[in-house]
Design an enzyme around this catalytic site. Structure first.
Site, mmCIF file in Angstrom:
data_model
loop_
_atom_site.group_PDB
_atom_site.id
_atom_site.type_symbol
_atom_site.label_atom_id
_atom_site.label_comp_id
_atom_site.label_asym_id
_atom_site.label_seq_id
_atom_site.Cartn_x
_atom_site.Cartn_y
_atom_site.Cartn_z
ATOM 1 N N ARG A 60 11.413 -39.777 -71.457
ATOM 2 C CA ARG A 60 12.604 -38.987 -71.193
ATOM 3 C C ARG A 60 12.387 -37.510 -71.541
ATOM 4 N NH1 ARG A 60 17.628 -41.199 -70.224
ATOM 5 N NH2 ARG A 60 16.910 -43.241 -70.906
ATOM 6 N N ASP A 131 19.429 -39.823 -61.510
ATOM 7 C CA ASP A 131 20.399 -40.443 -62.414
ATOM 8 C C ASP A 131 20.136 -41.910 -62.726
ATOM 9 O OD1 ASP A 131 22.741 -40.462 -63.962
ATOM 10 O OD2 ASP A 131 23.933 -41.204 -62.297
ATOM 11 N N CYS A 185 29.698 -19.179 -70.619
ATOM 12 C CA CYS A 185 30.974 -19.777 -71.023
ATOM 13 C C CYS A 185 31.787 -18.812 -71.887
ATOM 14 C CB CYS A 185 30.738 -21.074 -71.801
ATOM 15 S SG CYS A 185 30.356 -22.515 -70.778
ATOM 16 N N SER A 213 35.293 -41.566 -68.727
ATOM 17 C CA SER A 213 34.313 -42.111 -67.777
ATOM 18 C C SER A 213 33.567 -43.295 -68.384
ATOM 19 C CB SER A 213 33.313 -41.026 -67.362
ATOM 20 O OG SER A 213 33.941 -40.053 -66.569
ATOM 21 N N CYS A 239 36.378 -39.433 -64.717
ATOM 22 C CA CYS A 239 37.322 -38.396 -65.144
ATOM 23 C C CYS A 239 36.753 -37.035 -64.791
ATOM 24 C CB CYS A 239 37.563 -38.493 -66.651
ATOM 25 S SG CYS A 239 38.658 -37.212 -67.311
ATOM 26 N N ASP A 240 37.602 -36.132 -64.320
ATOM 27 C CA ASP A 240 37.174 -34.779 -63.953
ATOM 28 C C ASP A 240 37.893 -33.696 -64.752
ATOM 29 O OD1 ASP A 240 35.275 -35.325 -61.978
ATOM 30 O OD2 ASP A 240 36.786 -35.491 -60.395
ATOM 31 N N CYS A 242 37.544 -32.121 -67.605
ATOM 32 C CA CYS A 242 36.794 -30.995 -68.170
ATOM 33 C C CYS A 242 36.170 -30.113 -67.095
ATOM 34 C CB CYS A 242 35.741 -31.485 -69.160
ATOM 35 S SG CYS A 242 34.417 -32.478 -68.430
ATOM 36 N N CYS A 246 37.713 -25.929 -65.727
ATOM 37 C CA CYS A 246 36.665 -24.917 -65.908
ATOM 38 C C CYS A 246 36.850 -23.757 -64.932
ATOM 39 C CB CYS A 246 35.290 -25.546 -65.702
ATOM 40 S SG CYS A 246 33.925 -24.350 -65.845
#
Length: 306
Positions: A60, A131, A185, A213, A239-240, A242, A246
């Site tokens: 990884r 993924d 950010c 999620s 879930c979206d 966050c 943005c």
């Protein structure tokens, strides 16, 4: 240098021709800092029941253990921001799951991409990932200049937001490498403030075991813990929140690859509740929703109803 420039230009041209929105390239090497952060995250149990996150740790963090002689990591972004929204008050589905399963779509593109690269780079060795393998996609995307890791843990592209799938192609040929971008950010904390379950424990650190999620997709238990009741904001799959809050996602634009499944947009709460298992398998056989299976969707609906 001229050959490197030519090959790098051709790589990015091929990526664009195959429909990828952005392409960046980084040198294949061990991700030392990321290894430390991943180890700390795992030690704190933030992966919950996602035991696979602890597997193949060495691979990884080092692409050279996935592809022998690896020299370059090509990162590709594919936009999934939808052009339409669901019915008002219907159980919410994360935008990435509106259309066809991205694994199937991107895997085909990666295979074609590698075949085309061999056409002008020669008999190269390479592997594509999306993924489903031990690859730190966001870290490579950041290293290759495609954005920065936002406080919500997502990769944010300065001109296009964060609604992207990330794919990785590791190859054993040298290329010109892109420079990382800065973090933009600033002092914004909208995502941290908006998360209803407190999953964003600190900037860039997501406690996966507290994420909506995770509960609606990854958790396979028969019941969702009672302490989460009333915190899901009607999210049935993923879930979206966050990402929706943005400011950088004001630059998101509708994609042209993932056509929404009509039922995802049109189903009311009643239609979801009346859906049979046979209908679910037929309608969503090529959808990310099949990851939760029919039983998971039923469990999530029941939980939302209280």
């Amino acid at each position: 240098m001229q050959l490197l420039e030519k090959n790098t230009r051709l790589v990015k041209e091929k990526a664009r021709a195959l429909g990828f929105d952005h392409c960046g390239i980084a040198k294949a090497e061990e991700l030392t800092e990321d290894a430390f952060r991943l180890e700390q995250w795992l030690n704190k149990g933030m992966h919950g029941n996602m035991g696979y996150m602890a597997n193949y740790f060495d691979k990884r963090i080092d692409p050279r253990k996935l592809v022998e002689g690896a020299q370059s990591v090509i990162t590709l972004l594919l936009n999934y921001y939808p052009s339409a929204t669901q019915q008002p008050d219907a159980p919410k589905i994360a935008k990435y799951a509106y259309g066809a399963d991205y694994h199937e779509v991107i895997r085909g593109k990666l295979n074609e991409f590698l075949a085309e690269l061999r056409g002008f780079l020669g008999d190269i060795q390479g592997r594509g990932f999306v993924d489903s393998a031990p690859v730190l996609e966001r870290s490579w995307a950041q290293r290759s200049g495609l954005g920065w890791i936002g406080k919500n843990g997502n990769l944010i592209h300065k001109q296009a937001g964060s609604f992207f799938f990330i794919a990785t192609l590791i190859v054993d040929v040298p290329l010109l490498y892109d420079a990382p971008t800065g973090d933009y950010c600033g002092s914004c904390t909208r995502c941290l403030d908006a998360c209803p379950t407190g999953a964003l424990v600190s900037p860039t650190v997501v406690d996966g075991s507290r994420c909506i999620s995770y509960y609606t997709i990854e958790l396979k238990d028969a019941l969702i813990p009672g302490q989460m009741e009333g915190k899901f904001d009607n999210w049935m799959f993923g879930c979206d929140i966050c990402q929706d809050v943005c400011p950088w996602n004001r630059f998101s634009s509708p994609n042209t690859t993932f056509t929404p499944i009509p039922e995802v947009l049109d189903f009311t709460t009643a239609q979801w509740e009346e859906l049979t298992e046979e209908e679910f398998k037929r309608i969503f056989r090529h959808s990310p929703l099949k990851r939760s299976k029919y039983a998971g969707i039923r469990r999530n609906l029941k939980f939302l109803q209280g």
